[in-house]
Design a protein around this motif. Structure first.
Motif, mmCIF file in Angstrom:
data_model
loop_
_atom_site.group_PDB
_atom_site.id
_atom_site.type_symbol
_atom_site.label_atom_id
_atom_site.label_comp_id
_atom_site.label_asym_id
_atom_site.label_seq_id
_atom_site.Cartn_x
_atom_site.Cartn_y
_atom_site.Cartn_z
ATOM 1 N N LYS A 104 10.780 4.480 -9.532
ATOM 2 C CA LYS A 104 11.406 3.869 -8.350
ATOM 3 C C LYS A 104 10.352 3.248 -7.443
ATOM 4 O O LYS A 104 10.460 2.078 -7.050
ATOM 5 N N GLN A 105 9.329 4.016 -7.088
ATOM 6 C CA GLN A 105 8.290 3.522 -6.179
ATOM 7 C C GLN A 105 7.470 2.402 -6.822
ATOM 8 O O GLN A 105 7.074 1.445 -6.138
ATOM 9 N N TRP A 106 7.217 2.516 -8.115
ATOM 10 C CA TRP A 106 6.476 1.469 -8.817
ATOM 11 C C TRP A 106 7.281 0.171 -8.823
ATOM 12 O O TRP A 106 6.713 -0.913 -8.653
ATOM 13 N N GLY A 107 8.587 0.277 -8.981
ATOM 14 C CA GLY A 107 9.439 -0.913 -8.923
ATOM 15 C C GLY A 107 9.379 -1.580 -7.555
ATOM 16 O O GLY A 107 9.313 -2.817 -7.459
ATOM 17 N N VAL A 108 9.384 -0.769 -6.499
ATOM 18 C CA VAL A 108 9.271 -1.310 -5.134
ATOM 19 C C VAL A 108 7.916 -1.999 -4.974
ATOM 20 O O VAL A 108 7.828 -3.122 -4.464
ATOM 21 N N PHE A 109 6.856 -1.343 -5.422
ATOM 22 C CA PHE A 109 5.521 -1.923 -5.318
ATOM 23 C C PHE A 109 5.441 -3.240 -6.067
ATOM 24 O O PHE A 109 4.958 -4.248 -5.523
ATOM 25 N N ARG A 110 5.892 -3.253 -7.306
ATOM 26 C CA ARG A 110 5.798 -4.481 -8.113
ATOM 27 C C ARG A 110 6.561 -5.623 -7.454
ATOM 28 O O ARG A 110 6.065 -6.750 -7.404
ATOM 29 N N ARG A 111 7.743 -5.340 -6.940
ATOM 30 C CA ARG A 111 8.541 -6.380 -6.281
ATOM 31 C C ARG A 111 7.830 -6.892 -5.028
ATOM 32 O O ARG A 111 7.669 -8.095 -4.841
ATOM 33 N N ASP A 141 0.825 -1.212 0.000
ATOM 34 C CA ASP A 141 0.000 0.000 0.000
ATOM 35 C C ASP A 141 0.860 1.264 0.000
ATOM 36 O O ASP A 141 0.567 2.229 -0.716
ATOM 37 N N ASN A 142 1.908 1.256 0.807
ATOM 38 C CA ASN A 142 2.758 2.450 0.930
ATOM 39 C C ASN A 142 3.484 2.780 -0.362
ATOM 40 O O ASN A 142 3.505 3.941 -0.790
ATOM 41 N N SER A 143 4.087 1.785 -0.995
ATOM 42 C CA SER A 143 4.805 2.063 -2.240
ATOM 43 C C SER A 143 3.825 2.363 -3.371
ATOM 44 O O SER A 143 4.121 3.184 -4.250
ATOM 45 N N PHE A 144 2.655 1.743 -3.355
ATOM 46 C CA PHE A 144 1.619 2.039 -4.351
ATOM 47 C C PHE A 144 1.208 3.506 -4.258
ATOM 48 O O PHE A 144 1.149 4.210 -5.266
ATOM 49 N N ALA A 145 0.948 3.963 -3.047
ATOM 50 C CA ALA A 145 0.547 5.363 -2.840
ATOM 51 C C ALA A 145 1.669 6.319 -3.231
ATOM 52 O O ALA A 145 1.410 7.355 -3.854
ATOM 53 N N ALA A 146 2.910 5.972 -2.893
ATOM 54 C CA ALA A 146 4.047 6.838 -3.247
ATOM 55 C C ALA A 146 4.204 6.932 -4.765
ATOM 56 O O ALA A 146 4.493 8.017 -5.295
ATOM 57 N N ALA A 147 3.993 5.837 -5.469
ATOM 58 C CA ALA A 147 4.080 5.862 -6.932
ATOM 59 C C ALA A 147 2.968 6.725 -7.514
ATOM 60 O O ALA A 147 3.206 7.516 -8.435
ATOM 61 N N GLU A 148 1.773 6.595 -6.964
ATOM 62 C CA GLU A 148 0.639 7.385 -7.453
ATOM 63 C C GLU A 148 0.890 8.887 -7.261
ATOM 64 O O GLU A 148 0.617 9.692 -8.160
ATOM 65 N N ILE A 149 1.412 9.255 -6.112
ATOM 66 C CA ILE A 149 1.720 10.670 -5.859
ATOM 67 C C ILE A 149 2.767 11.167 -6.851
ATOM 68 O O ILE A 149 2.626 12.243 -7.436
ATOM 69 N N ALA A 150 3.812 10.360 -7.059
ATOM 70 C CA ALA A 150 4.877 10.764 -7.982
ATOM 71 C C ALA A 150 4.345 10.915 -9.404
ATOM 72 O O ALA A 150 4.720 11.860 -10.112
#
Length: 143
Positions: A36-43, A16-25
């Motif tokens: 970067k955040q999307w890569g963290v989320f996907r992993r 949830d945290n990395s998903f939200a960070a990617a969305e904000i970016a």
């Protein structure tokens, strides 16, 4: 000792945290941070899904004797999520903020509904049914 509910729910929160960070970016068109955040989320998401599909769900099915129960529904939803993640990855690569954000809204709703079913039903059932939850959690840590 950590329970299955706590362990798996914490994985949801990491996603949830990395998903939200990617969305904000993406909304800020900060493409390097979004990637970067999307890569963290996907992993993190893929590790979580593999933990469920290769360890947790088979353990549940073995104990319950039911291969067509809740894990089967969760696996179908995993396929839907993976498809949406691929579409969002393509939108991100194309720097298509509107397309990404539209898909993001849909995926967020799907994940929230999916996670609620797991956290309120499947994980507690699994916790109660499995004789050695520590071994199950340990095997998921090995991924």
């Amino acid at each position: 000792m950590t329970s299955i509910v706590e362990y798996m729910t914490s994985q949801h929160r990491f996603c949830d945290n990395s998903f939200a960070a990617a969305e904000i970016a993406v909304s800020e068109k900060n493409w390097s941070e979004a990637e970067k955040q999307w890569g963290v989320f996907r992993r993190d998401l893929e590790i979580h899904l593999i933990n469920e599909e290769e360890t947790l769900f088979p353990a549940f099915e073995q104990i319950s004797g039911n291969a067509a129960g809740p894990p089967a529904v969760m696996r179908m939803e995993h396929l839907q999520m993976r498809g949406m993640v691929e579409s969002m990855t393509e939108a991100l690569q194309a720097k298509a903020a509107d397309g990404y954000l539209n898909l993001s809204e849909t995926l967020m709703i799907l994940m929230q509904q999916h996670n609620m079913k797991e956290e309120q039903m499947l994980y507690p059932m699994t916790q109660q049914m499995l004789p050695d939850t520590a071994a199950v959690i340990s095997s998921m840590n090995d991924l």
